[in-house]
Design a protein around this motif. Sequence first.
Motif, PDB file in Angstrom:
ATOM      1  N   ILE A  41      12.370   1.529 -20.269  1.00 48.08           N
ATOM      2  CA  ILE A  41      12.614   2.052 -18.921  1.00 48.08           C
ATOM      3  C   ILE A  41      11.500   1.592 -17.988  1.00 48.08           C
ATOM      4  O   ILE A  41      11.758   1.132 -16.870  1.00 48.08           O
ATOM      5  CB  ILE A  41      12.733   3.592 -18.948  1.00 48.08           C
ATOM      6  N   GLU A  42      10.258   1.697 -18.432  1.00 45.18           N
ATOM      7  CA  GLU A  42       9.115   1.267 -17.620  1.00 45.18           C
ATOM      8  C   GLU A  42       9.232  -0.210 -17.241  1.00 45.18           C
ATOM      9  O   GLU A  42       9.074  -0.573 -16.073  1.00 45.18           O
ATOM     10  CB  GLU A  42       7.814   1.499 -18.391  1.00 45.18           C
ATOM     11  N   HIS A  43       9.514  -1.061 -18.210  1.00 47.96           N
ATOM     12  CA  HIS A  43       9.632  -2.498 -17.943  1.00 47.96           C
ATOM     13  C   HIS A  43      10.783  -2.802 -16.992  1.00 47.96           C
ATOM     14  O   HIS A  43      10.671  -3.654 -16.118  1.00 47.96           O
ATOM     15  CB  HIS A  43       9.772  -3.290 -19.251  1.00 47.96           C
ATOM     16  N   TYR A  44      11.881  -2.098 -17.150  1.00 44.50           N
ATOM     17  CA  TYR A  44      13.036  -2.290 -16.272  1.00 44.50           C
ATOM     18  C   TYR A  44      12.670  -1.949 -14.825  1.00 44.50           C
ATOM     19  O   TYR A  44      12.959  -2.713 -13.898  1.00 44.50           O
ATOM     20  CB  TYR A  44      14.202  -1.422 -16.754  1.00 44.50           C
ATOM     21  N   ILE A  45      12.038  -0.811 -14.628  1.00 46.53           N
ATOM     22  CA  ILE A  45      11.661  -0.398 -13.272  1.00 46.53           C
ATOM     23  C   ILE A  45      10.641  -1.363 -12.685  1.00 46.53           C
ATOM     24  O   ILE A  45      10.737  -1.748 -11.514  1.00 46.53           O
ATOM     25  CB  ILE A  45      11.140   1.062 -13.265  1.00 46.53           C
ATOM     26  N   LYS A  46       9.668  -1.783 -13.482  1.00 50.88           N
ATOM     27  CA  LYS A  46       8.659  -2.731 -12.985  1.00 50.88           C
ATOM     28  C   LYS A  46       9.291  -4.067 -12.604  1.00 50.88           C
ATOM     29  O   LYS A  46       8.890  -4.688 -11.622  1.00 50.88           O
ATOM     30  CB  LYS A  46       7.558  -2.927 -14.018  1.00 50.88           C
ATOM     31  N   LYS A  47      10.288  -4.487 -13.349  1.00 51.82           N
ATOM     32  CA  LYS A  47      10.992  -5.737 -13.020  1.00 51.82           C
ATOM     33  C   LYS A  47      11.744  -5.581 -11.699  1.00 51.82           C
ATOM     34  O   LYS A  47      11.735  -6.477 -10.852  1.00 51.82           O
ATOM     35  CB  LYS A  47      11.956  -6.102 -14.152  1.00 51.82           C
ATOM     36  N   LEU A  48      12.388  -4.430 -11.520  1.00 46.80           N
ATOM     37  CA  LEU A  48      13.076  -4.172 -10.255  1.00 46.80           C
ATOM     38  C   LEU A  48      12.094  -4.197  -9.087  1.00 46.80           C
ATOM     39  O   LEU A  48      12.381  -4.759  -8.024  1.00 46.80           O
ATOM     40  CB  LEU A  48      13.797  -2.827 -10.291  1.00 46.80           C
ATOM     41  N   LEU A  49      10.928  -3.593  -9.278  1.00 53.79           N
ATOM     42  CA  LEU A  49       9.910  -3.589  -8.232  1.00 53.79           C
ATOM     43  C   LEU A  49       9.412  -4.999  -7.932  1.00 53.79           C
ATOM     44  O   LEU A  49       9.219  -5.365  -6.775  1.00 53.79           O
ATOM     45  CB  LEU A  49       8.727  -2.708  -8.635  1.00 53.79           C
ATOM     46  N   GLN A  50       9.224  -5.760  -8.976  1.00 52.98           N
ATOM     47  CA  GLN A  50       8.745  -7.140  -8.817  1.00 52.98           C
ATOM     48  C   GLN A  50       9.751  -7.976  -8.034  1.00 52.98           C
ATOM     49  O   GLN A  50       9.374  -8.801  -7.208  1.00 52.98           O
ATOM     50  CB  GLN A  50       8.511  -7.751 -10.198  1.00 52.98           C
ATOM     51  N   ASP A  51      11.015  -7.743  -8.265  1.00 49.55           N
ATOM     52  CA  ASP A  51      12.074  -8.516  -7.604  1.00 49.55           C
ATOM     53  C   ASP A  51      12.440  -7.983  -6.226  1.00 49.55           C
ATOM     54  O   ASP A  51      13.144  -8.648  -5.474  1.00 49.55           O
ATOM     55  CB  ASP A  51      13.332  -8.545  -8.486  1.00 49.55           C
TER      56      ASP A  51
END
Length: 154
Positions: free
Chosen positions: A8-18
Amino acid sequence: MANISQLIEHYIKKLLQDSPYGYVELQRNELAARFRCVPSQINYVLSTRFTADNGYVVESRRGGGGYIRIVKIPLDQQGDPAVQIYRLVGEEIDQAQAEKIIKRLAEEEFITAREARIFKAVMDRNTLRLDLPWRDRLRAQLLRAMLGAVLREK
């Protein structure tokens, strides 16, 4: 294999990065359905991984159209990183807090991945074989000194 919180953390961080906006808006129930978990698992991730100490602001609006807005606050937009780190570290710091700061600095490319690994090795309680509170005081002094040296070069 990563656990559900890490996914979940990695998914949210990827969304933020994009995100071109510097923030993302998510619905807790949709996120829980995506990861096949209960909404309280999402709450846990938000409250432990997306904190102000880690450089995030989480806003929540409840109700039918409710959402969670997660905003990433880069260090360089908050003033001098060295001053901020000194404030975060303080006179004492435990291993978990030190590792959060190191992780954040590596993610924001203030330090390299290699420097982060070295810093973590120095911060480890098995390296600093002292009783508390001396261990946390020494860890804070070492972290401030290492970060001061690295950030002065940048």
